[in-house]
Design a protein around this motif. Structure first.
Motif, mmCIF file in Angstrom:
data_model
loop_
_atom_site.group_PDB
_atom_site.id
_atom_site.type_symbol
_atom_site.label_atom_id
_atom_site.label_comp_id
_atom_site.label_asym_id
_atom_site.label_seq_id
_atom_site.Cartn_x
_atom_site.Cartn_y
_atom_site.Cartn_z
ATOM 1 N N MET A 176 0.835 -1.203 0.000
ATOM 2 C CA MET A 176 0.000 0.000 0.000
ATOM 3 C C MET A 176 0.870 1.254 0.000
ATOM 4 S SD MET A 176 -1.763 2.663 1.617
ATOM 5 C CE MET A 176 -1.639 2.532 3.401
ATOM 6 N N TYR A 219 -6.084 -6.970 -2.202
ATOM 7 C CA TYR A 219 -6.879 -6.558 -1.048
ATOM 8 C C TYR A 219 -8.061 -5.650 -1.390
ATOM 9 C CZ TYR A 219 -2.966 -8.403 1.652
ATOM 10 O OH TYR A 219 -2.016 -9.226 2.186
ATOM 11 N N ARG A 220 -8.072 -5.056 -2.567
ATOM 12 C CA ARG A 220 -9.142 -4.111 -2.896
ATOM 13 C C ARG A 220 -10.041 -4.597 -4.039
ATOM 14 N NH1 ARG A 220 -8.540 0.982 -0.883
ATOM 15 N NH2 ARG A 220 -7.058 1.024 0.853
ATOM 16 N N ARG A 230 -11.973 3.125 -0.078
ATOM 17 C CA ARG A 230 -12.732 3.022 1.167
ATOM 18 C C ARG A 230 -12.802 4.351 1.917
ATOM 19 N NH1 ARG A 230 -8.231 -1.161 3.382
ATOM 20 N NH2 ARG A 230 -6.713 0.289 4.268
ATOM 21 N N SER A 233 -0.720 -0.564 12.406
ATOM 22 C CA SER A 233 -0.598 -1.589 11.380
ATOM 23 C C SER A 233 0.771 -2.245 11.442
ATOM 24 C CB SER A 233 -0.802 -0.981 9.986
ATOM 25 O OG SER A 233 -0.491 -1.931 8.979
ATOM 26 N N TYR A 276 -0.962 -5.117 -4.351
ATOM 27 C CA TYR A 276 -1.772 -4.846 -3.159
ATOM 28 C C TYR A 276 -3.213 -4.531 -3.549
ATOM 29 C CZ TYR A 276 -4.055 -1.958 0.330
ATOM 30 O OH TYR A 276 -5.000 -1.432 1.182
ATOM 31 N N TYR A 328 -5.911 -1.206 10.634
ATOM 32 C CA TYR A 328 -5.616 -1.102 9.205
ATOM 33 C C TYR A 328 -5.505 -2.461 8.517
ATOM 34 C CZ TYR A 328 -4.940 3.830 10.198
ATOM 35 O OH TYR A 328 -5.149 5.132 10.602
ATOM 36 N N GLU A 329 -6.151 -3.474 9.068
ATOM 37 C CA GLU A 329 -6.186 -4.783 8.408
ATOM 38 C C GLU A 329 -7.273 -4.767 7.337
ATOM 39 O OE1 GLU A 329 -4.193 -7.412 8.527
ATOM 40 O OE2 GLU A 329 -2.889 -6.220 9.835
ATOM 41 N N ASP A 330 -6.891 -5.046 6.108
ATOM 42 C CA ASP A 330 -7.811 -4.880 4.990
ATOM 43 C C ASP A 330 -9.055 -5.751 5.090
ATOM 44 O OD1 ASP A 330 -6.480 -3.024 2.803
ATOM 45 O OD2 ASP A 330 -4.885 -4.242 3.642
#
Length: 442
Positions: free
Chosen positions: A71, A153-154, A165, A97, A149, A230-232
């Motif tokens: 990220m 994750y997204r 987000r 994080s 990333y 901050y854990e996705d």
């Protein structure tokens, strides 16, 4: 109006020189005292025309804040003890994080991934291709890690569309695209952590900034991310703001394409960025394209619905060559319509929100004004589809605005606007940087 290109270029370079603090180029002298993610990319393009070492230094400093999971933060904070900005590192608490670096301090969200095509632009501009190639080799794995990333994750449904987000991640903070999702968030302002905004330093401009209600929701989301460390995965399950944005994904497409070019130049295996690129283009056309409206919608993943709002973000997939030629022609018709003032001699191109919307505001941040970075992206997209006439109009309007008013953060789109044309803060770095890039074309 008549423009003296050399004088305008010298003025733009002076803005960048004055905003350089020895380690990175600030977006503006006082309002934005740290380093912002996509700002740094646009600024690097401008610096590369006259100071490639500084352009590379800007990107190196930005990526010094990259998290271990790839990220790339929206803000990398500087060390100036007098730099006052909200939210600062103490509010973000990035140390929660396990992925965040110990230094420098950063925010906990990202921004549109411009860095792939920025790197390729720097290589194109470099006189010393050997040095530029070495820089590409240094940065390529870092940008690959960012894209990896995003897709890991997204993109929870593995459809090739990345979600944001937080409105700040989209780069268009108070865009009308976000209104419905933000309005549905049930929050208690009294339960929010205490905070004091720093963006209202200029009372004259206070009415142009996002509302207090907007900020309460921005802070609510940051507080949620902190509580999730901050854990996705945890954030995805808890966050009420999950938007697949056409601007973000259009920029991602262009940077995917650039990674393919860079990887090919360096002799790397490009199977991964090729797969990303093809899937994102397919998904944007399958899910976000609106034939009737002639642009790309955003999609609300949390509420599982399209967001049919007419903003210029819906035109930005042009820069990533997402639409086919027929779709691009339809988008050109939208740009030429009264919605965006394309045939109106009384409008500077391109307003960020439909001029026909009842709540359009010509001077309120992302709710109507002209922004130079979006005009630059739009120009690049139009040129990719051989729409040179409209592209040149967008470019000329942008240069005229800056020559007439200065290098402001954004501009009132009305030619005969009462009062000042320039809005927000002045001596804004990306406006100056992209002015330099345009002027270099002649």
């Amino acid at each position: 109006m008549d423009i003296d290109p050399q004088q305008l270029r010298e003025q733009a370079i002076a803005v960048l020189d004055n905003n350089w603090n020895g380690r990175f180029t600030k977006p503006a002298p006082s309002l934005y005292p740290h380093q912002w993610n996509w700002d740094a990319g646009f600024i690097a393009i401008g610096n590369a025309h006259h100071n490639l070492e500084r352009a590379m230094a800007d990107l190196r400093h930005l990526f010094s804040g990259q998290w271990a999971n790839g990220m790339l933060p929206q803000i990398v904070f500087g060390d100036d003890p007098n730099a006052r900005y909200f939210p600062g590192p103490d509010f973000w608490q990035g140390h929660r994080s396990a992925h965040a670096p110990q230094r420098p301090a950063t925010s906990g969200i990202s921004m549109p991934p411009v860095h792939g095509f920025v790197l390729w632009r720097l290589y194109e501009l470099a006189a010393d291709k050997s040095a530029a190639r070495a820089f590409l080799k240094e940065m390529y794995p870092k940008v690959m890690a960012l894209h990896r990333y995003l897709y890991t994750y997204r993109d929870p449904h593995e459809e090739g569309l990345v979600y944001i987000r937080h409105p700040w991640e989209g780069g268009t903070d108070n865009s009308p695209i976000w209104d419905a999702a933000l309005a549905r968030m049930a929050i208690d302002p009294d339960a929010l952590p205490p905070y004091e905004r720093k963006d209202l330093q200029n009372p004259k401009a206070a009415a142009h900034r996002p509302t207090q209600q907007d900020y309460d929701r921005y802070v609510y989301l940051v507080d949620l991310f902190r509580k999730c460390d901050y854990e996705d995965d945890a954030i995805f399950k808890a966050c009420p703001f999950l938007i697949q944005d056409p601007l973000f994904n259009g920029v991602l497409s262009w940077s995917n394409e650039a990674l393919i070019q860079i990887g090919s130049l360096l002799g790397e295996d490009i199977a991964e960025p090729l797969q990303w690129h093809e899937l994102t283009i397919w998904a944007m056309n399958d899910k976000l394209w609106d034939e009737e409206r002639g642009l790309y919608n955003a999609y609300d993943l949390y509420h599982d619905e399209l967001i049919p709002v007419h903003t210029s973000s819906g035109l930005m997939p042009l820069c990533g060559q997402v639409p086919d030629q027929e779709q691009a022609e339809r988008m050109l018709q939208v740009l030429e319509s009264s919605m965006f003032g394309g045939t109106d001699q009384g409008i500077w191109l391109c307003p960020t929100y439909s001029l026909l919307a009842q709540d359009v505001d010509y001077q309120k941040y992302w709710r109507g004004p002209v922004w130079i970075n979006l005009n630059w992206l739009l120009y690049q997209g139009l040129m990719r589809y051989d729409m040179a006439d409209m592209a040149q109009r967008v470019k000329q309007h942008s240069l005229d605005l800056m020559a007439r008013s200065g290098f402001y953060e954004y501009f009132d789109p009305r030619v005969d606007t009462p009062g000042e044309q320039g809005c927000g803060t002045d001596r804004f770095s990306w406006s100056a940087a992209l002015c330099i890039d345009w002027l270099a074309e002649g």
